[in-house]
Design an enzyme around this catalytic site. Structure first.
Site, mmCIF file in Angstrom:
data_model
loop_
_atom_site.group_PDB
_atom_site.id
_atom_site.type_symbol
_atom_site.label_atom_id
_atom_site.label_comp_id
_atom_site.label_asym_id
_atom_site.label_seq_id
_atom_site.Cartn_x
_atom_site.Cartn_y
_atom_site.Cartn_z
ATOM 1 N N PRO A 11 0.655 -1.306 -0.177
ATOM 2 C CA PRO A 11 0.095 0.130 -0.035
ATOM 3 C C PRO A 11 0.876 1.159 0.086
ATOM 4 O O PRO A 11 1.763 1.272 0.599
ATOM 5 C CB PRO A 11 -0.739 -0.029 1.253
ATOM 6 C CG PRO A 11 -0.068 -0.967 2.196
ATOM 7 C CD PRO A 11 0.587 -2.065 1.141
ATOM 8 N N ASN A 12 0.372 2.005 -0.674
ATOM 9 C CA ASN A 12 0.947 3.634 -0.800
ATOM 10 C C ASN A 12 2.177 3.724 -1.764
ATOM 11 O O ASN A 12 2.477 4.944 -2.165
ATOM 12 C CB ASN A 12 0.932 4.101 0.407
ATOM 13 C CG ASN A 12 -0.411 4.270 1.350
ATOM 14 O OD1 ASN A 12 -1.337 4.933 0.750
ATOM 15 N ND2 ASN A 12 -0.343 3.726 2.392
ATOM 16 N N ARG A 19 5.298 11.899 -3.105
ATOM 17 C CA ARG A 19 5.044 12.593 -1.836
ATOM 18 C C ARG A 19 6.347 12.374 -1.002
ATOM 19 O O ARG A 19 7.065 11.066 -1.282
ATOM 20 C CB ARG A 19 3.797 12.061 -1.392
ATOM 21 C CG ARG A 19 2.570 12.221 -1.894
ATOM 22 C CD ARG A 19 2.196 13.918 -1.499
ATOM 23 N NE ARG A 19 2.256 14.082 -0.072
ATOM 24 C CZ ARG A 19 1.172 13.979 0.813
ATOM 25 N NH1 ARG A 19 0.092 13.376 0.230
ATOM 26 N NH2 ARG A 19 1.353 14.362 1.823
ATOM 27 N N TYR A 24 11.629 8.784 0.845
ATOM 28 C CA TYR A 24 11.300 7.658 -0.096
ATOM 29 C C TYR A 24 12.017 8.185 -1.485
ATOM 30 O O TYR A 24 12.146 7.155 -2.269
ATOM 31 C CB TYR A 24 9.905 7.126 -0.275
ATOM 32 C CG TYR A 24 9.252 6.690 0.796
ATOM 33 C CD1 TYR A 24 9.688 5.534 1.482
ATOM 34 C CD2 TYR A 24 8.304 7.630 1.532
ATOM 35 C CE1 TYR A 24 9.045 5.078 2.721
ATOM 36 C CE2 TYR A 24 7.540 6.876 2.707
ATOM 37 C CZ TYR A 24 8.159 5.753 3.214
ATOM 38 O OH TYR A 24 7.411 5.288 4.307
ATOM 39 N N ASN A 75 8.233 -5.682 -1.210
ATOM 40 C CA ASN A 75 7.995 -4.479 -0.378
ATOM 41 C C ASN A 75 6.644 -4.224 0.040
ATOM 42 O O ASN A 75 5.620 -3.959 -0.570
ATOM 43 C CB ASN A 75 8.476 -3.208 -1.103
ATOM 44 C CG ASN A 75 8.520 -1.944 -0.008
ATOM 45 O OD1 ASN A 75 7.879 -2.206 1.209
ATOM 46 N ND2 ASN A 75 9.111 -0.860 -0.337
ATOM 47 N N ALA A 78 3.171 -0.889 4.712
ATOM 48 C CA ALA A 78 2.890 -1.374 6.083
ATOM 49 C C ALA A 78 2.274 -2.480 6.619
ATOM 50 O O ALA A 78 2.247 -3.012 7.741
ATOM 51 C CB ALA A 78 1.631 0.121 6.312
ATOM 52 N N GLU A 99 13.026 -9.482 1.093
ATOM 53 C CA GLU A 99 11.910 -8.342 1.763
ATOM 54 C C GLU A 99 12.836 -7.119 1.299
ATOM 55 O O GLU A 99 13.909 -6.894 1.551
ATOM 56 C CB GLU A 99 11.797 -8.629 3.181
ATOM 57 C CG GLU A 99 10.901 -7.478 3.765
ATOM 58 C CD GLU A 99 10.626 -7.827 5.533
ATOM 59 O OE1 GLU A 99 11.199 -8.942 5.697
ATOM 60 O OE2 GLU A 99 10.435 -6.889 6.045
ATOM 61 N N HIS A 101 12.889 -2.657 1.903
ATOM 62 C CA HIS A 101 12.260 -1.665 2.530
ATOM 63 C C HIS A 101 13.039 -0.430 2.022
ATOM 64 O O HIS A 101 14.436 -0.395 1.964
ATOM 65 C CB HIS A 101 12.194 -1.298 4.011
ATOM 66 C CG HIS A 101 11.306 -2.534 4.502
ATOM 67 N ND1 HIS A 101 9.964 -2.404 4.353
ATOM 68 C CD2 HIS A 101 11.501 -3.608 4.829
ATOM 69 C CE1 HIS A 101 9.427 -3.522 4.710
ATOM 70 N NE2 HIS A 101 10.487 -4.112 5.130
ATOM 71 N N ARG A 108 13.479 4.315 12.214
ATOM 72 C CA ARG A 108 12.066 5.036 12.144
ATOM 73 C C ARG A 108 11.318 4.735 13.652
ATOM 74 O O ARG A 108 11.991 4.240 14.701
ATOM 75 C CB ARG A 108 11.450 4.879 11.010
ATOM 76 C CG ARG A 108 12.183 5.366 9.726
ATOM 77 C CD ARG A 108 11.482 5.286 8.505
ATOM 78 N NE ARG A 108 10.267 6.067 8.408
ATOM 79 C CZ ARG A 108 9.233 5.935 7.514
ATOM 80 N NH1 ARG A 108 9.460 4.980 6.488
ATOM 81 N NH2 ARG A 108 8.384 6.433 7.616
HETATM 82 O O1 CA2 Z 1 10.714 1.851 3.741
HETATM 83 C C1 CA2 Z 1 9.771 1.359 3.023
HETATM 84 O O2 CA2 Z 1 9.801 0.828 1.649
HETATM 85 C C2 CA2 Z 1 8.416 0.927 3.797
HETATM 86 O O3 CA2 Z 1 8.074 -0.316 3.141
HETATM 87 C C3 CA2 Z 1 7.385 1.737 3.192
HETATM 88 C C4 CA2 Z 1 5.879 1.829 3.780
HETATM 89 C C5 CA2 Z 1 6.129 1.794 5.236
HETATM 90 O O4 CA2 Z 1 4.758 1.737 5.845
HETATM 91 C C6 CA2 Z 1 7.143 0.850 5.805
HETATM 92 O O5 CA2 Z 1 7.318 1.140 7.256
HETATM 93 C C7 CA2 Z 1 8.543 0.984 5.185
HETATM 94 C C8 CA2 Z 1 5.137 2.904 3.490
HETATM 95 C C9 CA2 Z 1 4.856 2.913 2.051
HETATM 96 C C10 CA2 Z 1 4.457 4.465 1.638
HETATM 97 O O6 CA2 Z 1 5.001 5.036 0.447
HETATM 98 C C11 CA2 Z 1 4.975 6.254 0.221
HETATM 99 C C12 CA2 Z 1 5.753 6.760 -0.808
HETATM 100 C C13 CA2 Z 1 5.849 8.064 -1.243
HETATM 101 C C14 CA2 Z 1 4.869 8.808 -0.545
HETATM 102 C C15 CA2 Z 1 3.972 8.350 0.487
HETATM 103 C C16 CA2 Z 1 4.177 7.196 0.853
#
Ligand code: CA2
Length: 154
Positions: A11-12, A19, A24, A75, A78, A99, A101, A108
Site C-alpha cells: 500500500p501507498n 510525496r 522515499y 516490499n 505497512a 524483503e 524497504h 524510524r
Molecule cells: O521503507 C519502506 O519501503 C516501507 O516499506 C514503506 C512503507 C512503510 O509503511 C514501511 O514501514 C516501510 C510506506 C510506503 C508508503 O510509500 C509512500 C511513498 C511516497 C509517498 C508516500 C508514501
C-alpha cells in the site's frame, strides 16, 4: 526466459516519487519497474511487477507465484508490520523471498521495527533507497542460476 521473478509492492507505494521525497526519494514506482525489467532481462529473467493497496490482492499474487514464480521480491509497505496473512501466503511459496524497504525502518518509529515478513524472508534490505530492489534482484538471479546449475548436474 522461463522463470518469472515476482516484484510485489504494498500500500501507498504507488505514491513513490510524488510525496515525502525526504524519506522515499524522487524515483517513481514506474522508474523502479523499468530498472528492474532492464536488470532482469540482462539475467534472462522475466519479471512480474505489481503494486496494490489491497492485502488480498497481494496474497493472490503470492499464490500465483507458487506456480509461475522462481523468486519473490516484496516490499509489503505497512503490511510488513501487521500482516500474518501475507506471512502465511509466503510460507506456502517454495522459492527464495527477499524483503525490501526503501527507508531504514530501524531508524524510524518502533512500530516499524517488527516485520512478520522477515520470519519468512531469505534476505532483508532496508535503507538503500530504491536501489534495494536491484540489489534484491541481483541476489534472486544468483539464487536462480545456482539452483539451475544444480539441476543441470543432477
Ligand atoms: O521503507 C519502506 O519501503 C516501507 O516499506 C514503506 C512503507 C512503510 O509503511 C514501511 O514501514 C516501510 C510506506 C510506503 C508508503 O510509500 C509512500 C511513498 C511516497 C509517498 C508516500 C508514501
Amino acid at each position: 526466459m522461463t522463470s518469472a521473478v515476482f516484484v510485489l509492492n504494498g500500500p501507498n507505494l504507488n505514491l513513490l516519487g510524488k510525496r515525502q521525497p525526504h524519506i522515499y526519494g524522487t524515483e517513481t514506482l514506474a522508474d523502479v519497474e523499468e530498472q528492474c525489467r532492464e536488470q532482469a532481462a540482462a539475467h534472462g529473467l522475466a519479471i512480474r511487477f505489481h503494486q496494490s493497496n489491497w492485502e488480498g490482492q497481494i496474497i493472490d499474487w503470492i499464490h500465483e507465484a507458487r506456480d509461475a514464480g522462481s523468486a519473490i521480491i516484496i516490499n509489503p509497505g505497512a503490511f510488513t508490520h501487521t500482516s500474518v496473512a501475507i506471512l502465511d501466503a509466503l510460507n506456502a511459496f517454495d522459492g527464495p523471498v527477499f524483503e525490501v524497504h526503501i527507508s531504514n525502518v530501524h531508524k524510524r518509529e518502533s512500530f516499524r521495527h517488527h516485520s512478520y515478513v522477515s520470519l519468512r524472508a531469505d534476505g532483508v534490505i532496508a535503507g538503500f533507497g530504491t536501489q534495494g530492489y536491484l540489489l534484491a534482484l541481483q541476489r534472486a538471479a544468483n539464487r536462480i542460476e545456482a539452483a539451475r546449475a544444480q539441476t543441470d548436474t543432477a
